[in-house]
Structure formats: C-alpha cells, structure tokens
Design an enzyme around this catalytic site. Structure first.
Site, PDB file in Angstrom:
ATOM      1  N   HIS A   1       1.244  -0.841   0.342  1.00 55.83           N
ATOM      2  CA  HIS A   1      -0.224  -0.123  -0.334  1.00 55.83           C
ATOM      3  C   HIS A   1       0.523   1.313   0.417  1.00 55.83           C
ATOM      4  CE1 HIS A   1       0.476  -0.023   4.144  1.00 55.83           C
ATOM      5  NE2 HIS A   1       0.170   1.259   4.424  1.00 55.83           N
TER       6      HIS A   1
ATOM      7  N   ASP B   1       0.216  -7.532   1.388  1.00 57.85           N
ATOM      8  CA  ASP B   1       0.914  -6.527   1.469  1.00 57.85           C
ATOM      9  C   ASP B   1       2.294  -6.063   1.674  1.00 57.85           C
ATOM     10  OD1 ASP B   1       0.173  -4.377   1.223  1.00 57.85           O
ATOM     11  OD2 ASP B   1       0.140  -3.315   3.418  1.00 57.85           O
TER      12      ASP B   1
ATOM     13  N   SER C   1       4.294   2.933   7.858  1.00 50.82           N
ATOM     14  CA  SER C   1       4.227   1.706   6.901  1.00 50.82           C
ATOM     15  C   SER C   1       5.609   1.124   6.185  1.00 50.82           C
ATOM     16  CB  SER C   1       2.964   1.727   6.276  1.00 50.82           C
ATOM     17  OG  SER C   1       1.761   1.799   6.678  1.00 50.82           O
TER      18      SER C   1
END
Length: 457
Positions: free
Chosen positions: A124, A154, A229
C-alpha cells in the site's frame, strides 16, 4: 584510728578498681579483626543469574546497539502518482478543456535487506506509483524499480542501484519471538527520518476484524504512526522480525496497538517473487470450522489427498494443535504458518483425533485459481472426498458462485448425459455448450436438499 584509715583506703581502692573495670569493659572501642588483609570486601547489588545459557538479549533494555544497526538500513519511500480529475466546468456543463492532471505524493518506509539494494516495503506504500524514490539515512536519493508485490499480504519488493554496498538488516525467525520480548519499530513517521520507538510483543498470530487478506500479524505496543508503514520491526539484537504495516486507531494516530507482517512470511514472499515472479501459495487441502470455540483448528473437510509416499491423510474431525512444533491455537496462526511455506514443502502436523495425539507428515499442495464457466457466470470447484461420501456420489463438481441463476452450492453431476469428474473439464464443456447453436443442452444437478434436478438451455 588506724583501722578506720585502713578501711577507708581499702574502700577507695575498691572504688577505683570498680570504675576502671567499668571503663574497660563498657566504654573501650570494639575492634573486629578481618582475616583478609586486603581491606573490606565490596559486593555489587546487581543480581547476576547463575544460568549462563540465558540469552543476554532477553535481559537487555539498552537498545543503542540495535538502533545503530538498523537506522541506516531503514529508508524513506516516496510514491509519486499521476491522477486525473475532471474540472468543475466539465462536471456541471461539459464546457471545460478536458481532464486536469496532477501529481499525488505519498510517503512511507522501507527496509534494505541486501547489500546490493533490495528493499522490502508494504504494497500500500507503493500502490499506483508512476515513480518511486528512495532516500537513505545519509540523505542520498535513488530511483527505485518495482520488482514484484503480493497484494494479499501487503508486501512489495523494490530495487535500487547504489555505487557502494549498503547497510542492511538480516532476517530473524519470527516464530522464535516471544510475547513480552522487547522490540524496536524503525521508520519515518510524518516524514521524520530515522525514528526509533520501543515496545514489547503484545500478541502473535493476530487477525484483524474485517481484514481477510492479512491474518497473522505480530502485535506490539511500539509507537507506529502514518509513515511507519513498510518500516522495520526488529528484536533487541537488531534483526528483522517484521514489516510494520498497520495500526488500530479511531483517530489515525497511534493509541497503543500496531501490527507487523512476520519476517518469515515476508522472506518467503520475497524469495517467491525473485524465483518465480509470483507468490506460491501453499495449502493443507482442508476445510476448517471457523467457529470452533476451543484451542486448535478443527478440520471439517478434505479437499486434496495427502497420502503421497504412503502418508496417512488428515481426516474430518481432526483438531490441529501444532505445525512443525509451533503451537496452533486458532486459524490465523495456522494461516501464518502456511503462508510462510511453499507448495511441495513437507510439514509435521500434530493433531488430536478421538482424544489421542498423532503426528502426521503432510506435503503441502498448491492453491489454484478459481475455475470459471464464464458463459454461465459460474465459479466451480472440485468436490472433496467427504463431500462426495456425504452426497453418496462418486463424481461431481460444486458451483461455489453463481451470478445469474441462483444455483450456488448445487452439484453438477452430468452434462448432456456425460458424468463430470473435475471442475476444469466441466468449465470447458459448459463454455463450449453456451456458445454452440445446439438448443437442447441438459445439465443434471443435485440441489441443496440432495434432490436431482435438470436444467435446459
């Protein structure tokens, strides 16, 4: 008179002797002799365990070494994408000069995993990018190439070409990490470079409600915020145990829960991308009870035989307790173990069957893509052995999704009088019939009550 003086003298002498004895016995200093002439022995007030096998990293709370090893291997990832947007005149009047294009920039973190410039991050973080830029901790910038990605877990793999060997973080075995163990989260929250936060492992195999893609997170209370992230979760030795991926928050900022993809899963995905270009997903070939209330995973159906090389297969009703000595308490933990394996890998499965414990060696099979009879809008799958036994049939194919006729979970037994033995064969024949000019095709099925039905088209 002489007697009186003599008595008085004796009394005075006695008093002097008594006073002297009192002074000697009660007021003189007491001296303790030490047989060690080197002086007083000094004892440290720090407890030192006698068990020399205890891992020092399990006791240390000084993270300076781990931080120094990792901050130069965690990078800033800049994602630039080109977006199009209709102008207001276009939306309301259709009188504009066309779509307006603009750049949209997103940022996150990444982890260098090899000296030659491979970088792992979250999918993402780089999704939709037309340009990717990596900034090292020393401020040097590089254009990055997307090598491959896995949307389900992911994870994305990037590559940069540097003119020198890069600092990188080695993978650790995420199965070995324990709840309560110290960890560090290293990343670039809010575009702040080289940020290190500390916490402990709060849980393993954590599945997030409403998230069906990633089901085996490491949960920590190390502070993670937007921009973290794709960054590193490391142990006290500075080894990679996870890729920071998500937080649980109503505000969008950290409130005590953060989640990381375990390093064993990330490493396997990266190896698959480098070797095959796509992720090789392994399965046990079973159906499970998602509502089983006790510890373990209950098998309710067998979708693939596992008796290769004479091995005994799993059976409906078995309770899976361990995979390769790793305890399995719930489905997300089983999913995590399988995600870190490849089709063809052999695993030892500890099961409880009829109140007895058995260990079965099972070869993992490959998960296949859905088989579609596109002309009819059906998604098909092969029946398990248990499903055929329960239905009293030897062949058949299940309709697992029906977008047109409402026949979901019906069983196709024959097409134009010929038995169907597998989903791939059935899909080919159905697609051919749907495009043929013959108008009297018959499909025989078993409905949800086990009754036989026929449809013509």
């Amino acid at each position: 008179m002489k007697k009186i003086i003599s008595f008085l003298g004796i009394s005075i002498l006695g008093g002097v002797l008594t006073l002297g004895g009192y002074k000697l016995l009660f007021e003189a200093p007491i001296v303790l002799e030490n047989s060690n002439n080197s002086g007083l022995q000094v004892l440290e007030t720090v407890f030192s365990p006698t068990d020399k096998t205890l891992n020092a990293a399990e006791m240390v709370t000084d993270f300076t070494v781990a931080a120094e090893k990792t901050i130069h291997a965690v990078v800033h990832v800049k994602n630039t994408s080109i977006r199009t947007q209709k102008t207001r005149r276009d939306l309301f009047f259709g009188l504009g000069n066309g779509d307006r294009t603009y750049e949209q920039v997103g940022t996150g973190s990444g982890v260098i995993i090899s000296a030659d410039g491979y970088v792992v991050t979250n999918n993402h973080v780089i999704d939709g990018a037309t340009e990717l830029e990596i900034t090292l901790n020393n401020k040097r910038k590089y254009q990055a190439e997307l090598i491959g990605r896995d949307v389900a877990n992911d994870i994305a793999l990037l590559k940069i070409e540097a003119d020198t060997k890069l600092s990188y973080i080695p993978f650790a075995n995420s199965d070995a990490i324990k709840i309560g163990e110290w960890v560090l989260a290293v990343g670039n929250p809010y575009n702040l470079t080289s940020t290190v936060t500390a916490g402990i492992v709060s849980a393993k195999g954590r599945d997030l409600e409403g998230n069906r893609n990633i089901e085996s997170f490491i949960q920590t209370d190390a502070a993670v915020n937007p921009g973290n992230s794709g960054g590193a979760l490391v142990n006290a030795r500075g080894d990679l145990i996870g890729i920071n991926t998500a937080i649980s928050s109503k505000t969008g900022s950290f409130i005590g829960y953060s989640f990381a993809v375990p390093s064993n899963i990330a490493k396997k995905i990266i190896n698959d991308i480098l070797e095959f270009g796509i992720v090789q997903e392994a399965i046990l070939g079973i159906a499970v009870d998602p509502n089983y209330p006790e510890e373990g995973v209950k098998v309710v159906g067998i979708m693939a035989q596992t008796d290769t090389l004479g091995m005994e297969e799993l059976k409906s009703g078995d309770i899976i307790k361990k995979i390769n000595e790793v305890k399995i308490s719930k489905f997300s933990e089983l999913k995590g173990q399988l995600t870190a394996k490849r089709p063809g890998d052999s695993v030892k499965v500890t099961i409880e069957r009829a109140d007895k414990i058995f260990v079965k060696t099972v070869i993992l099979t490959k998960k296949v893509a859905p088989i579609l009879a596109t002309a009819l809008g059906w998604e098909l799958k092969d029946l398990s052995v248990d499903e055929m036994n329960n239905r009293g049939i030897k062949v058949g194919v299940k309709i697992v999704r029906d977008r047109k006729y409402g026949l979901q979970n019906y069983i196709i037994t024959k097409i134009n009088g010929q038995e169907v033995e597998n989903a791939q064969e059935a899909a080919v024949r159905l697609n051919e019939l749907a495009t043929s000019s013959y108008a009297n095709n018959i499909i025989e099925l078993l409905n949800l009550e086990g009754e036989r039905e026929r449809i013509r088209f």
